[in-house]
Motif scaffolding. Structure first.
Motif, PDB file in Angstrom:
ATOM      1  N   ASP A   8      37.110 -34.899  -2.881  1.00  0.00           N
ATOM      2  CA  ASP A   8      37.839 -35.669  -3.879  1.00  0.00           C
ATOM      3  C   ASP A   8      38.195 -34.768  -5.064  1.00  0.00           C
ATOM      4  OD1 ASP A   8      35.535 -35.391  -5.423  1.00  0.00           O
ATOM      5  OD2 ASP A   8      34.897 -37.475  -5.179  1.00  0.00           O
ATOM      6  N   GLY A   9      38.830 -35.341  -6.078  1.00  0.00           N
ATOM      7  CA  GLY A   9      39.288 -34.532  -7.194  1.00  0.00           C
ATOM      8  C   GLY A   9      38.177 -33.776  -7.885  1.00  0.00           C
ATOM      9  N   ALA A  10      37.047 -34.443  -8.115  1.00  0.00           N
ATOM     10  CA  ALA A  10      35.940 -33.804  -8.821  1.00  0.00           C
ATOM     11  C   ALA A  10      35.347 -32.661  -8.012  1.00  0.00           C
ATOM     12  CB  ALA A  10      34.866 -34.838  -9.153  1.00  0.00           C
ATOM     13  N   ARG A  11      35.171 -32.886  -6.711  1.00  0.00           N
ATOM     14  CA  ARG A  11      34.594 -31.843  -5.864  1.00  0.00           C
ATOM     15  C   ARG A  11      35.575 -30.696  -5.649  1.00  0.00           C
ATOM     16  NH1 ARG A  11      29.358 -31.770  -6.478  1.00  0.00           N
ATOM     17  NH2 ARG A  11      28.225 -33.437  -5.420  1.00  0.00           N
ATOM     18  N   THR A  12      36.860 -31.016  -5.541  1.00  0.00           N
ATOM     19  CA  THR A  12      37.853 -29.948  -5.425  1.00  0.00           C
ATOM     20  C   THR A  12      37.796 -29.056  -6.653  1.00  0.00           C
ATOM     21  OG1 THR A  12      39.325 -31.371  -4.107  1.00  0.00           O
ATOM     22  CG2 THR A  12      40.302 -29.420  -5.129  1.00  0.00           C
ATOM     23  N   SER A  81      56.596 -35.634 -16.113  1.00  0.00           N
ATOM     24  CA  SER A  81      56.472 -36.093 -14.736  1.00  0.00           C
ATOM     25  C   SER A  81      55.042 -35.943 -14.254  1.00  0.00           C
ATOM     26  CB  SER A  81      57.413 -35.295 -13.822  1.00  0.00           C
ATOM     27  OG  SER A  81      57.129 -33.909 -13.886  1.00  0.00           O
ATOM     28  N   SER A  82      54.697 -36.721 -13.249  1.00  0.00           N
ATOM     29  CA  SER A  82      53.378 -36.627 -12.630  1.00  0.00           C
ATOM     30  C   SER A  82      53.496 -35.835 -11.338  1.00  0.00           C
ATOM     31  CB  SER A  82      52.817 -38.020 -12.336  1.00  0.00           C
ATOM     32  OG  SER A  82      53.638 -38.681 -11.383  1.00  0.00           O
ATOM     33  N   HIS A  83      52.455 -35.081 -11.032  1.00  0.00           N
ATOM     34  CA  HIS A  83      52.400 -34.316  -9.792  1.00  0.00           C
ATOM     35  C   HIS A  83      51.114 -34.724  -9.072  1.00  0.00           C
ATOM     36  CE1 HIS A  83      55.171 -32.030 -12.245  1.00  0.00           C
ATOM     37  NE2 HIS A  83      55.514 -31.294 -11.218  1.00  0.00           N
ATOM     38  N   ARG A  84      51.264 -35.400  -7.945  1.00  0.00           N
ATOM     39  CA  ARG A  84      50.093 -35.857  -7.185  1.00  0.00           C
ATOM     40  C   ARG A  84      50.251 -35.425  -5.740  1.00  0.00           C
ATOM     41  NH1 ARG A  84      51.746 -40.489 -10.158  1.00  0.00           N
ATOM     42  NH2 ARG A  84      50.317 -41.011 -11.854  1.00  0.00           N
ATOM     43  N   LEU A 100      40.517 -31.407   3.689  1.00  0.00           N
ATOM     44  CA  LEU A 100      41.554 -32.124   2.948  1.00  0.00           C
ATOM     45  C   LEU A 100      41.073 -32.217   1.512  1.00  0.00           C
ATOM     46  CD1 LEU A 100      44.262 -33.660   3.458  1.00  0.00           C
ATOM     47  CD2 LEU A 100      42.888 -35.741   3.582  1.00  0.00           C
ATOM     48  N   MET A 101      41.942 -31.841   0.549  1.00  0.00           N
ATOM     49  CA  MET A 101      41.494 -31.768  -0.851  1.00  0.00           C
ATOM     50  C   MET A 101      42.592 -32.192  -1.802  1.00  0.00           C
ATOM     51  SD  MET A 101      41.269 -27.604  -0.927  1.00  0.00           S
ATOM     52  CE  MET A 101      40.484 -27.611   0.690  1.00  0.00           C
ATOM     53  N   ASP A 102      42.198 -32.419  -3.051  1.00  0.00           N
ATOM     54  CA  ASP A 102      43.118 -32.870  -4.092  1.00  0.00           C
ATOM     55  C   ASP A 102      44.008 -31.709  -4.536  1.00  0.00           C
ATOM     56  OD1 ASP A 102      44.390 -33.998  -6.262  1.00  0.00           O
ATOM     57  OD2 ASP A 102      42.567 -34.580  -7.313  1.00  0.00           O
ATOM     58  N   ALA A 103      45.324 -31.928  -4.524  1.00  0.00           N
ATOM     59  CA  ALA A 103      46.254 -30.856  -4.870  1.00  0.00           C
ATOM     60  C   ALA A 103      46.335 -30.582  -6.368  1.00  0.00           C
ATOM     61  CB  ALA A 103      47.652 -31.190  -4.348  1.00  0.00           C
ATOM     62  N   GLU A 104      46.029 -31.570  -7.213  1.00  0.00           N
ATOM     63  CA  GLU A 104      46.243 -31.383  -8.654  1.00  0.00           C
ATOM     64  C   GLU A 104      45.399 -30.263  -9.252  1.00  0.00           C
ATOM     65  OE1 GLU A 104      47.125 -34.821 -11.265  1.00  0.00           O
ATOM     66  OE2 GLU A 104      46.666 -36.012  -9.495  1.00  0.00           O
ATOM     67  N   PRO A 105      44.050 -30.324  -9.153  1.00  0.00           N
ATOM     68  CA  PRO A 105      43.274 -29.221  -9.732  1.00  0.00           C
ATOM     69  C   PRO A 105      43.524 -27.903  -9.028  1.00  0.00           C
ATOM     70  CG  PRO A 105      41.846 -30.686  -8.463  1.00  0.00           C
ATOM     71  CD  PRO A 105      43.163 -31.373  -8.579  1.00  0.00           C
TER      72      PRO A 105
END
Length: 316
Positions: A8-12, A81-84, A100-105
């Motif tokens: 997830d975002g935190a773990r990424t 703009s938002s980037h998700r 599979l991981m969060d692209a934002e961080p």
């Protein structure tokens, strides 16, 4: 049946160890410079409100990955703009999906790492003051990375919102706020531009001889003025920054005069190009992003997360 690791975002974010990301991104940039990566042209599906872009890539030794990212207007922040998105990492030898991981961080830190590497390679050795222009997510990622690798270097932050500038500056132990962008830029040896600007945010007249500028924003318009582009030695991640139209290419590098050359940063990092030619030369690194850098960061996140036992394992 194959098992994938979900972060997830935190773990990424936790798995993107800054120094390891810097090392992996440097490897990817050198591979780009040597034409050793496989990265097809970017594609996107457009809606009336935004787009969904796809960025697959392979970097030998780092892996095979693809980023899917949506770019939509953010009603809560007019003009921004938002980037998700998500990044999927695959085994480069047998094609198995691995993570599979969060692209934002991931995008934030690989972009900040690229900008930092450009400064290390191109700024004057005595450049002892940094300016960061911008207060959004990318500016904050840049400041946080500088705090991790150069905590004693003074960093002045400037943006449209003084409160957000103060909050961003607090991320660095030697951070401070400049009242105006010009105040931050004048006298800085390195200037990081990390904005969503549609018009230039810095001016040639503000730049001292020998300044290095690293511009990673300006997706919707030029972040750096034409006079700076005219006078500076130009560097980028890939040749397409100048040869393809925005948003894949850089607004600032379009329609360069005959004879203007854009040097790949990876060639400088590999020692195949000298980079800066003298102490007074302006150097401009213009980033547009590159899928090989996503591969590099995804490789680090997967490696660190597995070593720490982080994430959720899912069987497909």
């Amino acid at each position: 049946m194959s098992e994938i690791l979900f972060l997830d975002g935190a773990r990424t974010r936790a798995a993107l160890e800054p120094r390891r990301v810097l090392e992996a991104v440097a490897t990817a940039l050198v591979a780009i410079g040597r034409d050793e990566v496989s990265v097809p042209p970017r594609i996107a599906a457009h809606t009336p409100h935004g787009l969904l872009g796809a960025m697959p890539g392979h970097v030998p030794g780092l892996g095979l990955a693809a980023k899917l990212v949506s770019v939509f207007a953010d009603p809560a922040r007019p003009g921004r703009s938002s980037h998700r998105g998500i990044v999927a990492l695959f085994d480069e030898t047998d094609g198995r999906p691995l993570a599979l991981m969060d692209a934002e961080p991931l995008t934030e830190i690989r972009t900040a790492a690229t900008a930092t590497l450009s400064a290390r390679a191109l700024a004057r050795p005595d450049a002892d003051r940094v300016a960061v222009i911008g207060t959004g997510a990318q500016a904050r990622a840049q400041i946080a990375l500088l705090a991790a690798v150069a905590p004693e270097t003074p960093v002045r932050v400037a943006g449209r919102d003084p409160g957000r500038a103060a909050s961003a500056a607090a991320l660095h132990p030697a951070g401070s706020v400049a009242e105006h962008i010009e105040d931050a830029v004048r006298g800085a040896g390195t200037v990081f531009c990390c904005t969503g600007a549609v018009l230039p945010v810095i001016r040639r007249a503000w730049l001292a001889p020998g300044t290095h500028i690293s511009s990673v924003g300006g997706s919707h318009g030029p972040e750096v003025d034409a006079d700076t582009v005219r006078d500076a030695a130009l560097f980028a991640e890939w040749h397409g920054a100048a040869t393809t139209r925005p948003p894949s290419g850089a607004h600032e590098l379009q329609d360069l005069p005959s004879g203007r050359h854009v040097t790949l940063l990876g060639s400088v990092l590999a020692g195949e190009h000298p980079g800066r030619r003298d102490e007074d030369e302006l150097t401009l690194f213009k980033s547009t992003g590159h899928a090989a850098l996503d591969v590099a960061a995804a490789h680090v996140a997967d490696t660190v997360a597995r070593a720490e036992g982080w994430g959720t394992r899912v069987t497909l």
